[in-house]
Design an enzyme around this catalytic site. Structure first.
Site, PDB file in Angstrom:
ATOM      1  N   ASP A  48      -7.858  -5.321   0.168  1.00 57.03           N
ATOM      2  CA  ASP A  48      -8.329  -6.242  -0.878  1.00 57.03           C
ATOM      3  C   ASP A  48      -7.970  -7.692  -0.615  1.00 57.03           C
ATOM      4  O   ASP A  48      -8.476  -8.584  -1.303  1.00 57.03           O
ATOM      5  CB  ASP A  48      -7.756  -5.800  -2.234  1.00 57.03           C
ATOM      6  CG  ASP A  48      -8.372  -4.476  -2.678  1.00 57.03           C
ATOM      7  OD1 ASP A  48      -7.627  -3.543  -2.987  1.00 57.03           O
ATOM      8  OD2 ASP A  48      -9.617  -4.382  -2.648  1.00 57.03           O
ATOM      9  N   HIS A  89       0.862  -1.190   0.000  1.00 55.25           N
ATOM     10  CA  HIS A  89       0.000   0.000   0.000  1.00 55.25           C
ATOM     11  C   HIS A  89       0.893   1.232   0.000  1.00 55.25           C
ATOM     12  O   HIS A  89       1.940   1.246   0.634  1.00 55.25           O
ATOM     13  CB  HIS A  89      -0.879   0.017   1.265  1.00 55.25           C
ATOM     14  CG  HIS A  89      -2.059   0.923   1.147  1.00 55.25           C
ATOM     15  ND1 HIS A  89      -1.983   2.274   1.332  1.00 55.25           N
ATOM     16  CD2 HIS A  89      -3.346   0.666   0.813  1.00 55.25           C
ATOM     17  CE1 HIS A  89      -3.168   2.816   1.163  1.00 55.25           C
ATOM     18  NE2 HIS A  89      -4.020   1.871   0.839  1.00 55.25           N
TER      19      HIS A  89
END
Ligand code: SDX
Length: 435
Positions: free
Chosen positions: A362, A305
């Site tokens: 996710d 991320h």
């Protein structure tokens, strides 16, 4: 703590203001830099650049903190509902009982799409990706709900309700179209998530049984996806919105940005990845080794991320929700065991630890959706349904913030310097590009 930064360029010194946010984030305000010095800054992919000051969501990527309007995501995930969160993000505070009732009724009253739009679904090819349908249909809402002045304050509440409510209806209608089943209309009797599940899974020959655990899991999924400050799709909404484009076109642009596999499209890629590992009979070790190799073309989807350099707090909550939902009779999914094993292996591997690559939102979200019965190519559609209030909250904050100007970044030109036109019969052949 000084509230100034000094920039020394050659013999010149420029003094730039330092600003500090309510969570003690500090930034050098360079809004006057070019005027003062003729200089601009360069920051590919904007990883070091704040594009606005916002009061909506706070993330501390090092500590793994996420707060919506100051409320920790862990508390909201446990105690709130998606409808309440949508109100909180857009209006800034948790609603009173009366405010929530008015908001919820407005969502229900706005849940139908114009009947003429139903025929649009016939025109899409059977294999049309639901994200392509969603972005198209949302943009076409601008033709059914013309908005002469996108800044008309009286129109805001209604078009926000239209978008939050109708994105569900469009999603469910596109699913029914792909299944060759008649659409199921929204019902005034049902709450937000139940309405969506009913439109998705009930049919004239089979009522849909609302399992409270599934309703709760979908509501939690939407809460966790509702906002995430200046992510790619929200920044897209701000950029496109700054031109005063029609709000439905602005949101359609956000949906398109979310579709990318580096962003919201990753949830579908995670499930494909887990499925491939399961089919190979492995435990993920080989795949992880491939994902570490630059030229393998593989990445460990659902990991990494730009902001979180620690566990994404949403991944932790979704992991717990997976444990709960998949332990129900008939819900077990061996892909969850693979996901847990991959997390265990990767978080012992220096490649991931040294790059601070942890599971993101996710990584586990697809397993929840698969358990609910959502088809893989609709995973990112659910992400879009969840992110809708966040997009709208950021658009609303931007248009009401002074100064509200069109967003237009600069660049550093590295192309050819000035040269003059040469008629084609005088151009040297060696430049000729083979036809
Ligand atoms: C979302 O921004 C948001 O807030 C987004 C989001 C939201 O709620 O809106 O949180 C939702 O989009 C989550 C992210 C979903 N995407 C994925 O899971 C796709 C897989 N992850 C990556 O592609 C990547 O980690 C990104 C896109 C998420 C972040 O990319 P960055 O910050 O540009 O990092 P990078 O590509 O420059 O990678 C840095 C290094 C590289 O290695 P080196 O060049 O240093 O050797 O880490 C490696 C990368 O190769 N790397 C990975 C990896 N992610 C980064 N290697 C293997 N697998 C991965 N998943």
């Amino acid at each position: 703590m000084t509230d100034q930064a000094k920039l020394i360029v050659g013999k010149k010194e420029y003094v730039l203001p330092l600003i500090t946010g309510t969570q003690n984030e500090r930034a050098i305000d360079i809004s006057q830099l070019r005027e003062q010095s003729g200089l601009i800054t360069l920051d590919n992919s904007l990883g070091n650049t704040g594009v606005c000051q916002s009061s909506i969501t706070f993330i501390d990527g090092d500590q793994g903190i996420l707060q919506y309007r100051g409320y920790p995501i862990e508390e909201l995930a446990e105690k709130s509902t998606f409808t309440e969160i949508a109100y909180l993000l857009i209006h800034g505070n948790l609603p009173t009982r009366k405010e929530l009732s008015i908001f919820s009724n407005r969502l229900n009253e706005s849940s139908l799409i114009h009947e003429d739009m139903r025929h649009f679904f016939e025109a899409f090819p059977k294999y049309a990706h639901p994200m392509g349908i969603l972005s198209t249909m949302v943009a076409s809402l601008s033709t059914f709900y013309p908005l002469p002045d996108v800044l008309d304050p009286d129109a805001e509440e209604q078009f926000m309700a239209n978008l939050i409510s109708q994105v569900r209806t469009i999603a469910a209608f596109s699913y029914k179209k792909s299944m060759g089943e008649p659409v199921v209309y929204p019902s005034f009797r049902l709450k937000y998530v139940e309405n969506f599940l009913n439109m998705m899974f009930s049919s004239p020959v089979k009522d849909y049984h609302q399992d409270p655990d599934i309703v709760r899991a979908v509501d939690l999924f939407l809460i966790l996806h509702a906002d995430h400050e200046q992510n790619c799709s929200t920044s897209t909404v701000r950029l496109v919105g700054s031109s005063l484009a029609n709000i439905y076109a602005v949101i359609s642009a956000g949906i398109s940005a979310l579709w990318g596999s580096r962003h919201g499209g990753a949830n579908q890629e995670v499930i494909h990845m887990l499925e491939r590992i399961l089919a190979s009979g492995g435990d993920g070790k080989e795949f992880i080794e491939r994902a570490k190799k630059k030229n393998s073309g593989e990445r460990l989807m659902g990991f990494g991320h730009r902001v979180y350099k620690n566990f994404d707090p949403r991944a932790k909550i979704l992991k717990q929700a997976c444990h709960k939902l998949l332990s129900k009779p008939g819900m077990n999914n061996p892909m969850f065991d693979i996901a847990l094993r991959i997390e265990e292996l990767a978080l012992k591997d220096d490649y991931f630890l040294s790059r601070q690559l942890y599971p993101n939102v996710d990584f586990y979200s697809g397993l929840i959706q698969k358990a609910v019965g959502i088809p893989y190519d609709m995973f990112t559609v659910l992400f879009a349904i969840g992110r809708m209030p966040g997009w709208l909250a950021h658009w609303r904050e931007m248009v009401h913030q002074e100064p509200f100007r069109i967003i237009r970044p600069r660049q550093v030109y590295i192309g050819k310097t000035e040269r003059h036109y040469v008629p084609i019969n005088e151009r040297p052949e060696q430049n000729a590009v083979p036809v």
